[in-house]
Motif scaffolding. Structure first.
Motif, short mmCIF file in Angstrom:
data_model
loop_
_atom_site.label_atom_id
_atom_site.label_comp_id
_atom_site.label_asym_id
_atom_site.label_seq_id
_atom_site.Cartn_x
_atom_site.Cartn_y
_atom_site.Cartn_z
N ARG A 73 0.83 -1.20 0.00
CA ARG A 73 0.00 0.00 0.00
C ARG A 73 0.87 1.25 0.00
N GLU A 74 1.94 1.24 0.77
CA GLU A 74 2.85 2.38 0.78
C GLU A 74 3.49 2.58 -0.58
N ALA A 75 3.86 1.49 -1.22
CA ALA A 75 4.46 1.59 -2.56
C ALA A 75 3.50 2.24 -3.55
N ILE A 76 2.22 1.85 -3.48
CA ILE A 76 1.21 2.43 -4.38
C ILE A 76 1.06 3.93 -4.12
N HIS A 77 0.97 4.31 -2.84
CA HIS A 77 0.84 5.73 -2.48
C HIS A 77 2.01 6.54 -3.05
N LYS A 78 3.21 5.99 -2.94
CA LYS A 78 4.40 6.75 -3.31
C LYS A 78 4.78 6.61 -4.79
N ALA A 79 4.09 5.72 -5.51
CA ALA A 79 4.44 5.49 -6.91
C ALA A 79 3.82 6.52 -7.85
N ILE A 80 2.78 7.19 -7.41
CA ILE A 80 1.97 8.00 -8.32
C ILE A 80 2.56 9.39 -8.52
N ASP A 81 2.87 9.70 -9.77
CA ASP A 81 3.32 11.04 -10.13
C ASP A 81 2.07 11.88 -10.40
N VAL A 135 11.39 -10.28 -2.66
CA VAL A 135 12.37 -11.08 -1.92
C VAL A 135 11.67 -11.93 -0.85
N ASP A 136 10.65 -11.35 -0.20
CA ASP A 136 9.94 -12.05 0.87
C ASP A 136 8.88 -13.02 0.34
N GLY A 137 8.72 -13.06 -0.98
CA GLY A 137 7.74 -13.98 -1.56
C GLY A 137 6.30 -13.52 -1.47
N ILE A 138 6.09 -12.24 -1.10
CA ILE A 138 4.74 -11.70 -1.02
C ILE A 138 4.21 -11.38 -2.42
N TYR A 139 5.10 -10.88 -3.28
CA TYR A 139 4.71 -10.56 -4.66
C TYR A 139 5.68 -11.25 -5.61
N GLY A 140 5.12 -12.11 -6.45
CA GLY A 140 5.96 -12.88 -7.37
C GLY A 140 5.90 -12.41 -8.80
N GLY A 141 5.46 -11.17 -9.01
CA GLY A 141 5.38 -10.65 -10.36
C GLY A 141 4.08 -10.96 -11.06
N GLU A 142 3.10 -11.48 -10.32
CA GLU A 142 1.80 -11.80 -10.94
C GLU A 142 1.11 -10.53 -11.41
N PHE A 165 2.89 2.46 -11.91
CA PHE A 165 2.98 1.19 -11.18
C PHE A 165 3.96 0.22 -11.86
N GLU A 166 3.97 0.23 -13.18
CA GLU A 166 4.92 -0.61 -13.90
C GLU A 166 6.36 -0.15 -13.66
N ASP A 167 6.53 1.16 -13.51
CA ASP A 167 7.87 1.72 -13.28
C ASP A 167 8.47 1.26 -11.96
N ILE A 168 7.63 0.88 -10.99
CA ILE A 168 8.17 0.44 -9.69
C ILE A 168 8.25 -1.08 -9.60
N GLY A 169 7.93 -1.77 -10.71
CA GLY A 169 8.11 -3.22 -10.73
C GLY A 169 6.86 -4.07 -10.66
N LEU A 170 5.68 -3.44 -10.78
CA LEU A 170 4.44 -4.21 -10.80
C LEU A 170 4.08 -4.60 -12.23
N ALA A 223 11.87 0.16 -4.05
CA ALA A 223 12.54 -0.63 -3.00
C ALA A 223 11.54 -1.47 -2.22
N LEU A 224 10.37 -0.92 -1.98
CA LEU A 224 9.34 -1.65 -1.25
C LEU A 224 8.85 -2.85 -2.06
N VAL A 225 8.63 -2.66 -3.35
CA VAL A 225 8.19 -3.76 -4.21
C VAL A 225 9.29 -4.82 -4.30
N ASP A 226 10.53 -4.39 -4.41
CA ASP A 226 11.65 -5.35 -4.44
C ASP A 226 11.68 -6.19 -3.17
N ALA A 227 11.44 -5.55 -2.02
CA ALA A 227 11.44 -6.27 -0.74
C ALA A 227 10.30 -7.28 -0.69
#
Length: 251
Positions: free
Chosen positions: A16-24, A78-85, A109-114, A71-75
């Motif tokens: 959720r934090e990543a989404i909040h901070k991803a938006i230009d 790594v933790d297996g919460i998001y596998g690129g689906e 959102f794609e720019d941060i790795g989603l 960085a949040l999406v990358d973490a």
């Protein structure tokens, strides 16, 4: 922006934090609204009855920061919460601005790795998929969508809520909302309202405010002593200088 709180992916505060901070947001304002909009928080400044806290008060928590969001999406990966689906982003077609803005948000959102799939959806399908949970209790079949201005009750997790898919099941937040609904004194209600809005900023709520469009209204008066500029609302509100001579005293 509305995140489906029933999906495990958005139950992790880091996503959720990543989404909040991803938006230009400024890019959306400049490209879609020709600069004629403003960065928003939960309640628009025009909705004075909601005691809006304002974006500036929470900017240090929800500001645009693509590096931190990535960085949040990358973490999470790594933790297996998001596998690129694939993340399903539902765009209502009733407003072309919504579709255009949604496309830009999808790029953010794609720019941060989603991995994002943006899809335009007609109104009937949108309401069916974004509203109440399926009868079997499973999450609705969308991840992210756009919505309009909200009231306190839309954040309550009770099953009757119109946006129950996006309301976090959190007793602490529900208790704040209950206190607001039971409070009559306006000063106390404002205090609790700000507590509510700060809670959403601290916890990166599932509703992600983006912007408020500016509304332009012109008044022309040929009646002396009517001061439209002092109206309590931009149009149609109580005007303190509306009453003339004895009529004002009687009012």
């Amino acid at each position: 922006l509305m995140l489906n709180a029933r999906k495990p992916l958005f139950q992790d505060a880091r996503m959720r934090e990543a989404i909040h901070k991803a938006i230009d947001v400024q890019r959306v304002i400049d490209v879609v609204y020709s600069g004629d909009a403003a960065r928003s928080w939960i309640f628009s400044p025009a909705r004075s009855a909601k005691f809006p806290l304002g974006y500036e008060a929470v900017a240090n928590r929800v500001f645009f920061n693509k590096r931190d969001a990535t960085a949040l999406v990358d973490a999470l990966k790594v933790d297996g919460i998001y596998g690129g689906e694939q993340v399903h982003f539902m765009l209502p077609v009733e407003s072309q601005n919504w579709v255009d803005a949604g496309r830009l948000l999808a790029e953010d959102f794609e720019d941060i790795g989603l991995n994002v799939r943006a899809e335009t959806v007609v109104q009937d399908s949108y309401l069916e998929r974004a509203g109440s949970r399926p009868s079997d209790g499973s999450p609705a079949d969308f991840d992210i969508t756009l919505t309009v201005g909200l009231s306190y009750t839309h954040f309550h997790s009770r099953p009757a809520s119109s946006w129950v898919n996006a309301s976090p099941e959190n007793p602490e937040l529900d208790a704040i909302i209950e206190r607001i609904s039971l409070t009559v004194d306006s000063q106390e209600r404002e205090k609790i309202s700000h507590e509510f809005e700060n809670w959403l900023a601290d916890n990166y709520g599932n509703f992600v405010p983006v912007l408020d469009g500016n509304s332009h209204t012109m008044f022309r008066s040929y009646v002396k002593n009517i001061d439209f500029d002092r109206a309590r609302s931009g149009r149609g509100g109580w005007q303190v200088d509306r009453w003339l001579d004895e009529g004002r005293a009687e009012a």
